[in-house]
Design an enzyme around this catalytic site. Structure first.
Site, mmCIF file in Angstrom:
data_model
loop_
_atom_site.group_PDB
_atom_site.id
_atom_site.type_symbol
_atom_site.label_atom_id
_atom_site.label_comp_id
_atom_site.label_asym_id
_atom_site.label_seq_id
_atom_site.Cartn_x
_atom_site.Cartn_y
_atom_site.Cartn_z
ATOM 1 N N TRP A 1 0.698 -1.079 -0.156
ATOM 2 C CA TRP A 1 0.056 0.041 -0.259
ATOM 3 C C TRP A 1 0.818 0.892 0.131
ATOM 4 O O TRP A 1 -0.004 2.321 -0.580
ATOM 5 C CB TRP A 1 -1.102 0.297 1.207
ATOM 6 C CG TRP A 1 -1.993 -1.052 0.858
ATOM 7 C CD1 TRP A 1 -2.240 -1.541 -0.124
ATOM 8 C CD2 TRP A 1 -2.809 -0.900 2.252
ATOM 9 N NE1 TRP A 1 -3.396 -2.155 0.724
ATOM 10 C CE2 TRP A 1 -4.272 -1.905 1.817
ATOM 11 C CE3 TRP A 1 -3.723 -0.119 3.526
ATOM 12 C CZ2 TRP A 1 -5.119 -2.422 2.311
ATOM 13 C CZ3 TRP A 1 -4.710 -1.206 4.043
ATOM 14 C CH2 TRP A 1 -5.583 -1.873 3.217
ATOM 15 N N LYS A 2 2.069 0.837 -0.020
ATOM 16 C CA LYS A 2 3.079 1.837 -0.164
ATOM 17 C C LYS A 2 2.399 3.453 1.625
ATOM 18 O O LYS A 2 1.386 2.949 2.785
ATOM 19 C CB LYS A 2 3.148 2.398 -0.916
ATOM 20 C CG LYS A 2 4.022 1.747 -1.814
ATOM 21 C CD LYS A 2 4.217 2.398 -2.949
ATOM 22 C CE LYS A 2 4.415 1.089 -4.428
ATOM 23 N NZ LYS A 2 4.843 1.635 -5.350
ATOM 24 N N HIS B 1 12.974 -1.906 -0.955
ATOM 25 C CA HIS B 1 11.889 -1.597 -2.497
ATOM 26 C C HIS B 1 13.282 -0.415 -2.943
ATOM 27 O O HIS B 1 13.546 0.659 -1.892
ATOM 28 C CB HIS B 1 10.763 -1.067 -1.333
ATOM 29 C CG HIS B 1 10.233 -0.252 -2.722
ATOM 30 N ND1 HIS B 1 9.992 0.194 -3.065
ATOM 31 C CD2 HIS B 1 9.375 -2.012 -3.106
ATOM 32 C CE1 HIS B 1 8.806 0.105 -3.791
ATOM 33 N NE2 HIS B 1 8.245 -0.580 -4.037
ATOM 34 N N GLU C 1 11.692 -6.106 -9.348
ATOM 35 C CA GLU C 1 10.913 -4.603 -9.421
ATOM 36 C C GLU C 1 11.788 -3.505 -10.010
ATOM 37 O O GLU C 1 12.395 -3.394 -9.357
ATOM 38 C CB GLU C 1 10.656 -4.228 -7.957
ATOM 39 C CG GLU C 1 9.729 -5.281 -7.593
ATOM 40 C CD GLU C 1 8.644 -3.944 -6.248
ATOM 41 O OE1 GLU C 1 7.400 -4.235 -6.627
ATOM 42 O OE2 GLU C 1 9.035 -3.303 -5.528
ATOM 43 N N GLY D 1 1.440 -2.523 -6.171
ATOM 44 C CA GLY D 1 1.491 -1.769 -5.608
ATOM 45 C C GLY D 1 0.042 -1.082 -5.705
ATOM 46 O O GLY D 1 -1.111 -0.734 -5.378
ATOM 47 N N GLY D 2 0.189 0.509 -7.177
ATOM 48 C CA GLY D 2 -1.433 0.610 -7.213
ATOM 49 C C GLY D 2 -2.091 0.069 -7.200
ATOM 50 O O GLY D 2 -3.037 0.686 -6.630
HETATM 51 P P1 PGA Z 1 3.149 -0.334 -8.484
HETATM 52 O O1 PGA Z 1 4.339 -0.899 -7.747
HETATM 53 O O2 PGA Z 1 2.458 -1.485 -8.214
HETATM 54 O O3 PGA Z 1 2.177 0.523 -8.758
HETATM 55 O O4 PGA Z 1 4.226 -0.254 -10.012
HETATM 56 C C1 PGA Z 1 4.770 -2.126 -6.921
HETATM 57 C C2 PGA Z 1 6.082 -1.689 -5.880
HETATM 58 O O5 PGA Z 1 6.556 -0.881 -5.961
HETATM 59 O O6 PGA Z 1 5.983 -2.713 -5.426
#
Ligand code: PGA
Length: 245
Positions: free
Chosen positions: A12-13, A96, A170, A227-228
């Protein structure tokens, strides 16, 4: 590894901003993934929401997005992996690219975090990935860069502890860009990195419900770091569905 189910990790950041929104998101995901037995779904919310979710997580697993490299003491503002483990948290994301970039975490710091997290009993999702400038230099440059990041991140970790490490590839250029790595390329990177260290391999970077299946079924990765799309319950549930079909 205990099983071969795909591991779908929601990062979720620094979202959402308020507790009400966070609860809404969490319960929507819980509802939509209820009854799912085909995947291990790990939610990594901001620290502050973890204790509340822990009591209500059902089949979902909980992870943290970071932790500190010392067990305890006079380190204002830090969170020990032992605190997380004590709460029932199972996973922690380390290395990350946003931590490396905005908080200047280098391989040495990340390695210290990985070691302490493992010794606390947490499972570690170790992230590595190259920038576009390295990608432009070609395959060998990318492979060397990733191999170094992986080796440095795992320095001094052996035997049984390695069983609790998951590698997340990533590529930085794919994160949040809407431009995921082609699955064929991710597969090649997976094959290369498995030769460096045999670890469960996750892919992350612009995963959505359209491309998730290719990564799981064609590139045969063990899991996805999202993420998003993890902030949209419908889309996230669709990703899980596509991954277990
Ligand atoms: P994203 O992010 O799916 O929004 O590209 C992935 C992440 O940073 O873990």
């Amino acid at each position: 590894m205990s099983n071969n189910k795909p591991i779908i990790v929601a990062n979720w950041k620094c979202n959402p901003l308020d507790f009400r929104e966070a609860k809404k998101l969490f319960f929507a995901v819980a509802r939509k993934t209820k009854g799912n037995k085909g995947a291990e779904v790990v939610i990594c919310p901001p620290f502050v929401f973890i204790p509340f979710f822990m009591e209500r997580k059902g089949v979902l697993r909980l992870g943290a997005q970071n932790c500190f490299w010392r067990e305890k003491g006079a380190f204002t503002g830090e969170i020990s992996p032992f605190m997380l483990k004590g709460l029932g948290v199972e996973y922690v994301i380390l290395g990350h690219s946003e931590r490396r970039n905005y908080f200047r975490e280098d391989n040495k710091t990340i390695n210290k975090k990985v070691r302490l997290a493992l010794s606390s009993g947490l499972k570690v999702i170790l992230c590595i990935g190259e920038k576009l400038t390295i990608r432009r230099k070609g395959k060998r440059a990318v492979e060397n860069f990733l191999k170094n990041q992986l080796k440095a991140g795992l320095e001094g970790i052996k035997g049984k502890e390695l069983k609790n490490v998951f590698l997340a590839y990533e590529p930085i250029w794919a994160i949040g860009s809407g431009r995921a790595c082609p699955w064929e390329e991710a597969e090649k990177i997976k094959i290369f990195l498995k030769k460096v260290k045999r670890l469960p391999f996750l892919y992350g970077g612009s995963v959505n419900s359209e491309n998730a299946r290719d990564f799981i079924k064609r590139a045969k990765v063990q899991g996805l770091l999202i993420g998003g799309a993890s902030l949209k319950p419908k889309e996230f549930a669709k990703i899980i569905k596509e991954s277990v079909l």
